[in-house]
Write an enzyme that holds these catalytic residues in place. Structure first.
Site, PDB file in Angstrom:
ATOM      1  N   HIS A   7       0.827  -1.204   0.000  1.00 23.67           N
ATOM      2  CA  HIS A   7       0.000   0.000   0.000  1.00 23.67           C
ATOM      3  C   HIS A   7       0.859   1.250   0.000  1.00 23.67           C
ATOM      4  O   HIS A   7       2.057   1.197   0.249  1.00 23.67           O
ATOM      5  CB  HIS A   7      -0.977   0.021   1.194  1.00 23.67           C
ATOM      6  CG  HIS A   7      -0.334   0.107   2.549  1.00 23.67           C
ATOM      7  ND1 HIS A   7      -0.044  -0.996   3.321  1.00 23.67           N
ATOM      8  CD2 HIS A   7       0.066   1.166   3.288  1.00 23.67           C
ATOM      9  CE1 HIS A   7       0.498  -0.627   4.468  1.00 23.67           C
ATOM     10  NE2 HIS A   7       0.590   0.694   4.487  1.00 23.67           N
ATOM     11  N   GLU A  43      -7.028   4.323  10.241  1.00 21.59           N
ATOM     12  CA  GLU A  43      -6.640   4.090   8.850  1.00 21.59           C
ATOM     13  C   GLU A  43      -7.798   3.504   8.075  1.00 21.59           C
ATOM     14  O   GLU A  43      -8.559   2.690   8.591  1.00 21.59           O
ATOM     15  CB  GLU A  43      -5.408   3.195   8.772  1.00 21.59           C
ATOM     16  CG  GLU A  43      -5.479   1.975   9.644  1.00 21.59           C
ATOM     17  CD  GLU A  43      -5.284   0.700   8.873  1.00 21.59           C
ATOM     18  OE1 GLU A  43      -5.424   0.722   7.643  1.00 21.59           O
ATOM     19  OE2 GLU A  43      -5.019  -0.323   9.522  1.00 21.59           O
ATOM     20  N   GLN A  67      -3.841   3.729   1.614  1.00 22.17           N
ATOM     21  CA  GLN A  67      -4.141   3.770   3.047  1.00 22.17           C
ATOM     22  C   GLN A  67      -4.217   5.226   3.490  1.00 22.17           C
ATOM     23  O   GLN A  67      -3.207   5.931   3.490  1.00 22.17           O
ATOM     24  CB  GLN A  67      -3.042   3.039   3.834  1.00 22.17           C
ATOM     25  CG  GLN A  67      -3.260   3.008   5.333  1.00 22.17           C
ATOM     26  CD  GLN A  67      -2.076   2.375   6.052  1.00 22.17           C
ATOM     27  OE1 GLN A  67      -0.943   2.811   5.875  1.00 22.17           O
ATOM     28  NE2 GLN A  67      -2.329   1.347   6.843  1.00 22.17           N
ATOM     29  N   HIS A  91       4.106   7.235   3.402  1.00 22.06           N
ATOM     30  CA  HIS A  91       5.016   6.091   3.357  1.00 22.06           C
ATOM     31  C   HIS A  91       4.660   5.133   2.220  1.00 22.06           C
ATOM     32  O   HIS A  91       3.558   5.184   1.673  1.00 22.06           O
ATOM     33  CB  HIS A  91       5.046   5.348   4.699  1.00 22.06           C
ATOM     34  CG  HIS A  91       3.788   4.637   5.061  1.00 22.06           C
ATOM     35  ND1 HIS A  91       2.801   5.198   5.834  1.00 22.06           N
ATOM     36  CD2 HIS A  91       3.340   3.389   4.752  1.00 22.06           C
ATOM     37  CE1 HIS A  91       1.811   4.334   5.988  1.00 22.06           C
ATOM     38  NE2 HIS A  91       2.107   3.227   5.336  1.00 22.06           N
ATOM     39  N   GLU A 141       7.789   1.086   4.762  1.00 18.59           N
ATOM     40  CA  GLU A 141       7.227   0.144   5.724  1.00 18.59           C
ATOM     41  C   GLU A 141       7.392  -1.268   5.177  1.00 18.59           C
ATOM     42  O   GLU A 141       7.183  -1.513   3.991  1.00 18.59           O
ATOM     43  CB  GLU A 141       5.732   0.457   5.927  1.00 18.59           C
ATOM     44  CG  GLU A 141       5.019  -0.497   6.872  1.00 18.59           C
ATOM     45  CD  GLU A 141       3.520  -0.203   6.980  1.00 18.59           C
ATOM     46  OE1 GLU A 141       3.088   0.932   6.675  1.00 18.59           O
ATOM     47  OE2 GLU A 141       2.776  -1.121   7.355  1.00 18.59           O
TER      48      GLU A 141
HETATM   49  C1  MC0 Z   1       9.924  12.270   8.833  1.00 19.13           C
HETATM   50  N1  MC0 Z   1      10.796  12.348   7.825  1.00 19.13           N
HETATM   51  C2  MC0 Z   1      10.266  11.742   6.746  1.00 19.13           C
HETATM   52  C3  MC0 Z   1       9.002  11.296   7.154  1.00 19.13           C
HETATM   53  N2  MC0 Z   1       8.818  11.633   8.452  1.00 19.13           N
HETATM   54  N3  MC0 Z   1      10.734  11.534   5.510  1.00 19.13           N
HETATM   55  C4  MC0 Z   1       9.948  10.888   4.637  1.00 19.13           C
HETATM   56  N4  MC0 Z   1       8.709  10.416   4.966  1.00 19.13           N
HETATM   57  C5  MC0 Z   1       8.211  10.600   6.201  1.00 19.13           C
HETATM   58  N5  MC0 Z   1       7.006  10.137   6.499  1.00 19.13           N
HETATM   59  C6  MC0 Z   1      12.117  12.973   7.859  1.00 19.13           C
HETATM   60  C7  MC0 Z   1      12.103  14.308   8.531  1.00 19.13           C
HETATM   61  O1  MC0 Z   1      11.715  15.308   7.617  1.00 19.13           O
HETATM   62  C8  MC0 Z   1      13.524  14.444   8.976  1.00 19.13           C
HETATM   63  O2  MC0 Z   1      14.295  14.910   7.914  1.00 19.13           O
HETATM   64  C9  MC0 Z   1      13.934  13.015   9.288  1.00 19.13           C
HETATM   65  O3  MC0 Z   1      12.984  12.181   8.648  1.00 19.13           O
HETATM   66  C10 MC0 Z   1      13.945  12.654  10.760  1.00 19.13           C
HETATM   67  O4  MC0 Z   1      12.917  13.297  11.358  1.00 19.13           O
HETATM   68  P1  MC0 Z   1      12.800  13.348  12.940  1.00 19.13           P
HETATM   69  O5  MC0 Z   1      12.242  14.662  13.306  1.00 19.13           O
HETATM   70  O6  MC0 Z   1      14.033  12.854  13.576  1.00 19.13           O
HETATM   71  O7  MC0 Z   1      11.788  12.247  13.199  1.00 19.13           O
HETATM   72  P2  MC0 Z   1      10.254  12.361  13.321  1.00 19.13           P
HETATM   73  O8  MC0 Z   1       9.935  12.637  14.737  1.00 19.13           O
HETATM   74  O9  MC0 Z   1       9.674  13.222  12.266  1.00 19.13           O
HETATM   75  O10 MC0 Z   1       9.853  10.873  13.016  1.00 19.13           O
HETATM   76  C11 MC0 Z   1      10.046  10.326  11.768  1.00 19.13           C
HETATM   77  C12 MC0 Z   1       9.796   8.843  11.903  1.00 19.13           C
HETATM   78  C13 MC0 Z   1       8.411   8.644  12.531  1.00 19.13           C
HETATM   79  C14 MC0 Z   1       9.895   8.235  10.521  1.00 19.13           C
HETATM   80  C15 MC0 Z   1      10.883   8.238  12.811  1.00 19.13           C
HETATM   81  O11 MC0 Z   1       7.421   9.231  11.705  1.00 19.13           O
HETATM   82  C16 MC0 Z   1       8.054   7.227  12.784  1.00 19.13           C
HETATM   83  O12 MC0 Z   1       8.402   6.648  13.810  1.00 19.13           O
HETATM   84  N6  MC0 Z   1       7.322   6.595  11.825  1.00 19.13           N
HETATM   85  C17 MC0 Z   1       6.946   5.188  11.933  1.00 19.13           C
HETATM   86  C18 MC0 Z   1       5.559   5.021  12.422  1.00 19.13           C
HETATM   87  C19 MC0 Z   1       4.533   5.640  11.523  1.00 19.13           C
HETATM   88  O13 MC0 Z   1       4.862   6.401  10.595  1.00 19.13           O
HETATM   89  N7  MC0 Z   1       3.249   5.372  11.815  1.00 19.13           N
HETATM   90  C20 MC0 Z   1       2.114   5.835  11.035  1.00 19.13           C
HETATM   91  C21 MC0 Z   1       1.718   4.825  10.051  1.00 19.13           C
HETATM   92  P3  MC0 Z   1      15.202  16.221   8.021  1.00 19.13           P
HETATM   93  O14 MC0 Z   1      15.882  16.284   6.695  1.00 19.13           O
HETATM   94  O15 MC0 Z   1      14.236  17.328   8.298  1.00 19.13           O
HETATM   95  O16 MC0 Z   1      16.116  15.919   9.174  1.00 19.13           O
HETATM   96  S1  MC0 Z   1       1.051   3.379  10.864  1.00 19.13           S
HETATM   97  C22 MC0 Z   1       0.737   2.275   9.651  1.00 19.13           C
HETATM   98  O17 MC0 Z   1       1.024   2.568   8.525  1.00 19.13           O
HETATM   99  C23 MC0 Z   1       0.034   0.962  10.057  1.00 19.13           C
HETATM  100  C24 MC0 Z   1      -1.360   1.253  10.530  1.00 19.13           C
HETATM  101  C25 MC0 Z   1      -0.030  -0.045   8.920  1.00 19.13           C
HETATM  102  O18 MC0 Z   1       0.283   0.252   7.747  1.00 19.13           O
HETATM  103  O19 MC0 Z   1      -0.406  -1.198   9.221  1.00 19.13           O
END
Ligand code: MC0
Length: 148
Positions: A7, A43, A67, A91, A141
């Site tokens: 997705h 979602e 999604q 993502h 993911e």
């Molecule tokens: C952040 N960054 C991204 C991003 N989110 N880049 C691309 N795509 C994204 N979605 C970039 C920021 O701009 C930053 O870049 C760098 O990553 C690190 O950012 P950070 O401030 O250190 O981190 P955070 O706090 O923004 O967290 C980013 C992170 C977080 C990916 C670690 O979103 C996370 O833990 N995601 C995993 C969980 C998730 O997304 N859950 C929702 C979907 P710069 O260059 O500015 O430093 S749940 C789901 O999908 C389930 C229901 C399923 O499918 O079954």
């Protein structure tokens, strides 16, 4: 290995607006809806009409889905994303046959996964994420579907 593109996740500030666009205007079909407390998201999964994406009984992989993701709380990852980037592509999810084997291979190459162990994803799946900085700027993911 990777079986399919499972997705594409789109962050939405307003699920009703997004559903009006993708479901009502464009004709995608809602296949699944779930609140994931661990991820703090609501979602909604959508598929192109004609694809039975929940049907895993045949040989072919289920269709790639869309999604829609809306935050359940202000400090969730999706809320943070919306604050920083606004609504949009969040993502890319790859369906894998063995998330542990894929994770081990990536870790051995020095890539960062976000979780030490897979967590609960949609519809009983197991999920983990490759850090966007180790994946060309895309939050990737990994999803291993629940056994049917
Ligand atoms: C952040 N960054 C991204 C991003 N989110 N880049 C691309 N795509 C994204 N979605 C970039 C920021 O701009 C930053 O870049 C760098 O990553 C690190 O950012 P950070 O401030 O250190 O981190 P955070 O706090 O923004 O967290 C980013 C992170 C977080 C990916 C670690 O979103 C996370 O833990 N995601 C995993 C969980 C998730 O997304 N859950 C929702 C979907 P710069 O260059 O500015 O430093 S749940 C789901 O999908 C389930 C229901 C399923 O499918 O079954």
């Amino acid at each position: 290995g990777v079986l399919a593109i499972d997705h594409v996740g789109v962050a939405s500030a307003d699920l009703n607006d997004s559903l009006a666009f993708y479901r009502e205007l464009l004709g995608l079909v809602e296949t699944h809806r779930e609140s994931n407390e661990d991820q703090q998201v609501v979602e909604v999964m959508l598929a192109a009409p004609g694809h039975k994406s929940s049907d895993r009984s045949n040989e072919t992989e289920p269709a790639t889905q869309l999604q829609l993701l809306a935050p359940l709380s202000a400090d969730s990852t999706v809320a943070k994303f919306l604050d920083r980037s606004g609504p949009g592509m969040h993502h890319l999810a790859l369906r894998v046959s063995d998330i542990q084997a894929t994770s081990d291979r990536l870790l051995a190459r020095g890539l960062r996964l976000l979780y030490p162990q897979p967590r609960a994803g949609t519809a009983g799946s197991m999920i983990n994420f490759i850090h966007p900085k180790d994946a060309g700027g895309v939050l990737v993911e990994l999803v291993q579907p629940a056994r049917s």
